[in-house]
Write a protein that holds these residues in place. Sequence first.
Motif, PDB file in Angstrom:
ATOM      1  N   UNK A 167       3.560  13.917   0.932  1.00  0.00           N
ATOM      2  CA  UNK A 167       4.016  12.979   1.949  1.00  0.00           C
ATOM      3  C   UNK A 167       3.602  11.493   1.462  1.00  0.00           C
ATOM      4  N   UNK A 168       4.117  10.453   1.428  1.00  0.00           N
ATOM      5  CA  UNK A 168       3.725   9.177   1.110  1.00  0.00           C
ATOM      6  C   UNK A 168       3.634   8.410   2.339  1.00  0.00           C
ATOM      7  N   UNK A 169       2.750   7.364   2.400  1.00  0.00           N
ATOM      8  CA  UNK A 169       2.776   6.407   3.540  1.00  0.00           C
ATOM      9  C   UNK A 169       2.767   5.191   2.869  1.00  0.00           C
ATOM     10  N   UNK A 170       3.845   4.210   3.251  1.00  0.00           N
ATOM     11  CA  UNK A 170       3.797   2.887   2.799  1.00  0.00           C
ATOM     12  C   UNK A 170       3.714   2.130   3.751  1.00  0.00           C
ATOM     13  N   UNK A 171       2.729   1.185   3.589  1.00  0.00           N
ATOM     14  CA  UNK A 171       2.598  -0.035   4.583  1.00  0.00           C
ATOM     15  C   UNK A 171       2.802  -1.515   4.153  1.00  0.00           C
ATOM     16  N   UNK A 172       3.099  -2.315   4.851  1.00  0.00           N
ATOM     17  CA  UNK A 172       3.215  -3.539   4.442  1.00  0.00           C
ATOM     18  C   UNK A 172       3.465  -4.595   5.900  1.00  0.00           C
ATOM     19  N   UNK A 173       2.565  -5.645   5.941  1.00  0.00           N
ATOM     20  CA  UNK A 173       2.819  -6.456   7.227  1.00  0.00           C
ATOM     21  C   UNK A 173       4.215  -7.331   7.215  1.00  0.00           C
ATOM     22  N   UNK A 174       4.678  -7.373   5.818  1.00  0.00           N
ATOM     23  CA  UNK A 174       5.577  -8.585   5.664  1.00  0.00           C
ATOM     24  C   UNK A 174       6.931  -7.929   5.635  1.00  0.00           C
ATOM     25  N   UNK A 225      13.099  15.001   2.595  1.00  0.00           N
ATOM     26  CA  UNK A 225      13.077  15.729   3.633  1.00  0.00           C
ATOM     27  C   UNK A 225      13.065  14.951   5.061  1.00  0.00           C
ATOM     28  N   UNK A 226      12.224  14.156   5.000  1.00  0.00           N
ATOM     29  CA  UNK A 226      12.086  13.325   6.164  1.00  0.00           C
ATOM     30  C   UNK A 226      11.729  11.758   5.850  1.00  0.00           C
ATOM     31  N   UNK A 227      12.374  10.826   6.342  1.00  0.00           N
ATOM     32  CA  UNK A 227      11.796   9.368   6.426  1.00  0.00           C
ATOM     33  C   UNK A 227      11.649   8.998   7.880  1.00  0.00           C
ATOM     34  N   UNK A 228      10.285   8.399   8.097  1.00  0.00           N
ATOM     35  CA  UNK A 228      10.126   7.809   9.296  1.00  0.00           C
ATOM     36  C   UNK A 228       9.815   6.338   9.220  1.00  0.00           C
ATOM     37  N   UNK A 229      10.654   5.432   9.730  1.00  0.00           N
ATOM     38  CA  UNK A 229      10.460   4.056   9.670  1.00  0.00           C
ATOM     39  C   UNK A 229       9.873   3.378  10.891  1.00  0.00           C
ATOM     40  N   UNK A 230       8.865   2.705  10.835  1.00  0.00           N
ATOM     41  CA  UNK A 230       8.306   2.011  11.825  1.00  0.00           C
ATOM     42  C   UNK A 230       8.788   0.526  11.781  1.00  0.00           C
ATOM     43  N   UNK A 231       9.365   0.121  12.814  1.00  0.00           N
ATOM     44  CA  UNK A 231       9.827  -1.179  13.091  1.00  0.00           C
ATOM     45  C   UNK A 231       8.503  -2.181  13.733  1.00  0.00           C
ATOM     46  N   UNK A 232       8.534  -3.591  13.309  1.00  0.00           N
ATOM     47  CA  UNK A 232       7.492  -4.353  13.727  1.00  0.00           C
ATOM     48  C   UNK A 232       7.179  -4.336  15.153  1.00  0.00           C
ATOM     49  N   UNK A 233       8.329  -3.741  15.923  1.00  0.00           N
ATOM     50  CA  UNK A 233       7.895  -3.666  17.628  1.00  0.00           C
ATOM     51  C   UNK A 233       7.309  -2.174  17.660  1.00  0.00           C
ATOM     52  N   UNK A 272       0.970  -1.272  -0.048  1.00  0.00           N
ATOM     53  CA  UNK A 272       0.047  -0.002  -0.075  1.00  0.00           C
ATOM     54  C   UNK A 272       0.767   1.327  -0.105  1.00  0.00           C
ATOM     55  N   UNK A 273       0.591   2.213  -1.034  1.00  0.00           N
ATOM     56  CA  UNK A 273       1.327   3.538  -0.990  1.00  0.00           C
ATOM     57  C   UNK A 273       0.227   4.600  -1.302  1.00  0.00           C
ATOM     58  N   UNK A 274       0.060   5.351  -0.233  1.00  0.00           N
ATOM     59  CA  UNK A 274      -0.894   6.521  -0.391  1.00  0.00           C
ATOM     60  C   UNK A 274      -0.253   7.770  -0.527  1.00  0.00           C
ATOM     61  N   UNK A 275      -0.859   8.933  -1.072  1.00  0.00           N
ATOM     62  CA  UNK A 275      -0.048  10.101  -1.132  1.00  0.00           C
ATOM     63  C   UNK A 275      -1.080  11.103  -0.552  1.00  0.00           C
ATOM     64  N   UNK A 276      -0.442  11.995  -0.041  1.00  0.00           N
ATOM     65  CA  UNK A 276      -1.157  13.223   0.313  1.00  0.00           C
ATOM     66  C   UNK A 276      -0.125  14.565   0.163  1.00  0.00           C
TER      67      UNK A 276
END
Length: 183
Positions: A110-117, A134-142, A103-107
């Motif tokens: 700003x891009x929001x990329x999601x994947x459970x895998x 400009x900014x990258x925020x990466x959410x780890x599985x934890x 999933x890649x959504x754009x506003x």
Amino acid sequence: MPILCLFPLGITAQDGHDRLNSVIARLNSLESFRATVTINGGMTGVLSYKNPYQLHVRLNDGRIISSNGKVLWFYNPDSSISGRQDLKGVSGGLGGLLSGYESVTVSGRTFRLTSPTKRYSEIILVVSDNDLPRVIKMKHSDEEVTEISFSGIATNIGLGTSLFNFQPPTSSQIVENPLNQKE
């Protein structure tokens, strides 16, 4: 009588992938870039990147992350430990980091990329008007989040190959393929 729109107006998932691919293509078109980076609002450093997949980051505490596209080095002067990671079969650069998300959504920018895998279940990417990060925020599985902010970006500057061929000090202990080790 006005009609209330209950569906958000935005870019569809396919359009999001297309727009992200154009940002990645813009980055891939650059010969090189250098930027000041801030990690999690505190640690700073200088990031240098040269196509294809060559990276050098010198953090303000002396740590170095460096890759010539084949080998990735992590060096910590406090512990005098150098990690040497073989990059066989790994796609590099921001394109490698941002690819494969369902999933890649754009506003706006700003891009929001999601994947459970994926290693990062969610990535938020904010780009400038000329599609530079400009900014990258990466959410780890934890649920831990790593945020990298970029400023002072200079593009297509002369960066010598030697910058990306890191040689650890002879006194440092070398750990082979630390990213492959299980906890």
